[in-house]
Design an enzyme around this catalytic site. Structure first.
Site, PDB file in Angstrom:
ATOM      1  CG  LEU A 127      -1.794  -0.823   1.170  1.00  0.00           C
ATOM      2  CD1 LEU A 127      -2.923  -1.010   2.296  1.00  0.00           C
ATOM      3  CD2 LEU A 127      -2.739  -0.992  -0.110  1.00  0.00           C
ATOM      4  CG  ASP A 173       3.603   3.325  -5.441  1.00  0.00           C
ATOM      5  OD1 ASP A 173       3.059   3.055  -5.926  1.00  0.00           O
ATOM      6  OD2 ASP A 173       4.919   2.084  -5.097  1.00  0.00           O
TER       7      ASP A 173
END
Length: 389
Positions: A127, A173
Site C-alpha cells: 500500500l 505511488d
C-alpha cells in the site's frame, strides 16, 4: 479511524517537545484499481489514495538540527542540516534523509524542524507506506517553511528520494499519494504524468484487501525478465507494423496476427499488456457509468491474465481469487501490485463483508496454514494539512 491516530501523534509530540505542533500532515497509502505491470509498458494506471495514512506533527526547531521520532518503531534520530546528507545503516531514516537531500539539492532553503510520525498503513502489504512517508515529509517541510512546491514536484522529489535510498520505483505511488481525491481514481500516464480523475463511487460495494501474508522471492528476477520479454515482443510488433511506437498504439488483433512470429512466452506477455491497457480505459468507462459489476469482471479478467499470461501470481493469491469467483456477493478480485504475494483487491456487496471475510480466513488457513490479513479501505484525499476546523 484516523482521529485516534491524530490524537495520539499530537499527544506524543507535546510530551516530546513540551508544546503543541505547528503543523499536522496526513499522507495516505494507495491502491491501484487496475493497470498492473503496464506502467513500464507505456500504459495507464488507475490508482487512488486511501484512508490509511501516516500522521506527522511538525514544528520549527529554530536551529540547523532536525529531530525525527518514529512512534511505531520507538526510534528517533537527528539530522544536522549543515552537514552533507549520507545513507545510514538504519533503513527507515534513509527515506527522510533522502527527502532532505532532494530538497537541498533542488535549491530549497529551510532550517531544522522537529517531527513525530505514526501510521495505520500496514507495512509490507503493497500500500506504499514509503511513498506516504516521503510525500508527507516533503509536504510538511513545505508548509512549515512556506516553500513553493507544486504537487507534481512533491511526487517527483519523493520518487527521487526513494531512488537515492536504492529502490528504483516508478512514479505511481508518490503521484497518487499526493493527488488523491475522495471518491475519485486517477487515470495516470506514467510517461507524461498527464492525468484525469474518474468517479469512484462504489455505491453498494466495499473495497476489501485480502493480504496473502506471503512474499515469494522471485519478484526481482522475474520482474526484470518480464521487462525484457515485453521489449522483445514490442520490437517484433514494430518490425511488422512500423506505425506502432508503443503498446498503447497496438490492437489485440495485431498481436494475434503475430503469434507465430514470437515465442509462446513472449506472445503471452504482450497479449496481456495490450489487453490490460484496454481494460484501464474500460474500467474508467464503467466507473463513470456507475457500473461496478462491469468493473468487477475486469478485475477478474486482469487476474486471469496476470496469473496465466504474465505469470506473476502465486498459489495463495490464485486461491483467494478463485474463492472470490464462487461468491455471488463478490463482483471482482485480483492480485494488486508486482505479484508473487501481497494483496488481492476485492469488491464485495455491502452487508456480506463479514461472512466472506470469515469464510476466506478459515479456508485460507486450512489450505496454507497461514493467517489471512484483511484491510477495509475507502478512496480518500491525498497528502494534506489537518486542521481542527
Amino acid at each position: 479511524m484516523n482521529e485516534i491516530l491524530i490524537q495520539n501523534t499530537t499527544a506524543f509530540f507535546e510530551k516530546s517537545f513540551g508544546k503543541a505542533p505547528e503543523k499536522i500532515v496526513l499522507s495516505p497509502g494507495r491502491i491501484n484499481i487496475i493497470g498492473e505491470h503496464v506502467d513500464y509498458n507505456d500504459g495507464y494506471v488507475l490508482p487512488a489514495a486511501i484512508d490509511k495514512v501516516i500522521c506527522f506533527a511538525f514544528e520549527k526547531s529554530n536551529s540547523k538540527t532536525s529531530k525525527i521520532i518514529a512512534i511505531d518503531l520507538n526510534e528517533e534520530f537527528e539530522a544536522d542540516l549543515t552537514q552533507e546528507i549520507e545513507l545510514s545503516d538504519v533503513v527507515w531514516t534513509n527515506y527522510i534523509l533522502g527527502v532532505i537531500k532532494q530538497l537541498q539539492d533542488n535549491g530549497f532553503s529551510f532550517d531544522g524542524f522537529n517531527c513525530v510520525f505514526s501510521s495505520n498503513i500496514p507495512v509490507g502489504s503493497g500500500l506504499s507506506s514509503s511513498a506516504a512517508l516521503e510525500c508527507g515529509m516533503i509536504f510538511g517541510i513545505k508548509e512549515l517553511f512556506g516553500l513553493q512546491i507544486e504537487k507534481v514536484d512533491i511526487a517527483l522529489l519523493g520518487q527521487k528520494a526513494e531512488h537515492w535510498v536504492g529502490i528504483n520505483c516508478g512514479i505511481m505511488d508518490q503521484f497518487s499519494s499526493v493527488h488523491g481525491l475522495e471518491n475519485k481514481v486517477i487515470k495516470l500516464d506514467c510517461n507524461t504524468l498527464e492525468f484525469e480523475y474518474h468517479n469512484a463511487d462504489f455505491k453498494d460495494y466495499s473495497l476489501v484487501l485480502f493480504d496473502s501474508n506471503v512474499k515469494h522471492s522471485l519478484f526481482t528476477s522475474e520482474y526484470n525478465n518480464r521487462r525484457l520479454e515485453c521489449e522483445e515482443g514490442l520490437s517484433i510488433i514494430k518490425n511488422h507494423f512500423p506505425e506502432i511506437k508503443t503498446f498503447r498504439d497496438c490492437t489485440e488483433e495485431q498481436v494475434l496476427s503475430l503469434k507465430d512470429k514470437m515465442t509462446e512466452v513472449v506472445f503471452r506477455r504482450v497479449h496481456f499488456v495490450v489487453k490490460e491497457i484496454l481494460r484501464v480505459t474500460q474500467a474508467c468507462e464503467a466507473l463513470d457509468n456507475g457500473n461496478i459489476e462491469v468493473l468487477g469482471q475486469l478485475l477478474f479478467d486482469t487476474h486471469d491474465g496476470l496469473s496465466k499470461d504474465y505469470e506473476v501470481s502465486c498459489a495463495e493469491l490464485d486461491f483467494i481469487v478463485e474463492q472470490a469467483k464462487k461468491e455471488e456477493a463478490v463482483v471482482g478480485s485480483r492480485l494488486m501490485g508486482g505479484g508473487f504475494g501481497g494483496c488481492a483487491i476485492t469488491l464485495i456487496k455491502k452487508g456480506h463483508e463479514n461472512s466472506i471475510k470469515e469464510a476466506f480466513t478459515s479456508l485460507y488457513f486450512d489450505t496454507f496454514g497461514i493467517d489471512l490479513k484483511i484491510y477495509d479501505v475507502k478512496v480518500s484525499n491525498g497528502t494534506s494539512l489537518y486542521t481542527t476546523n
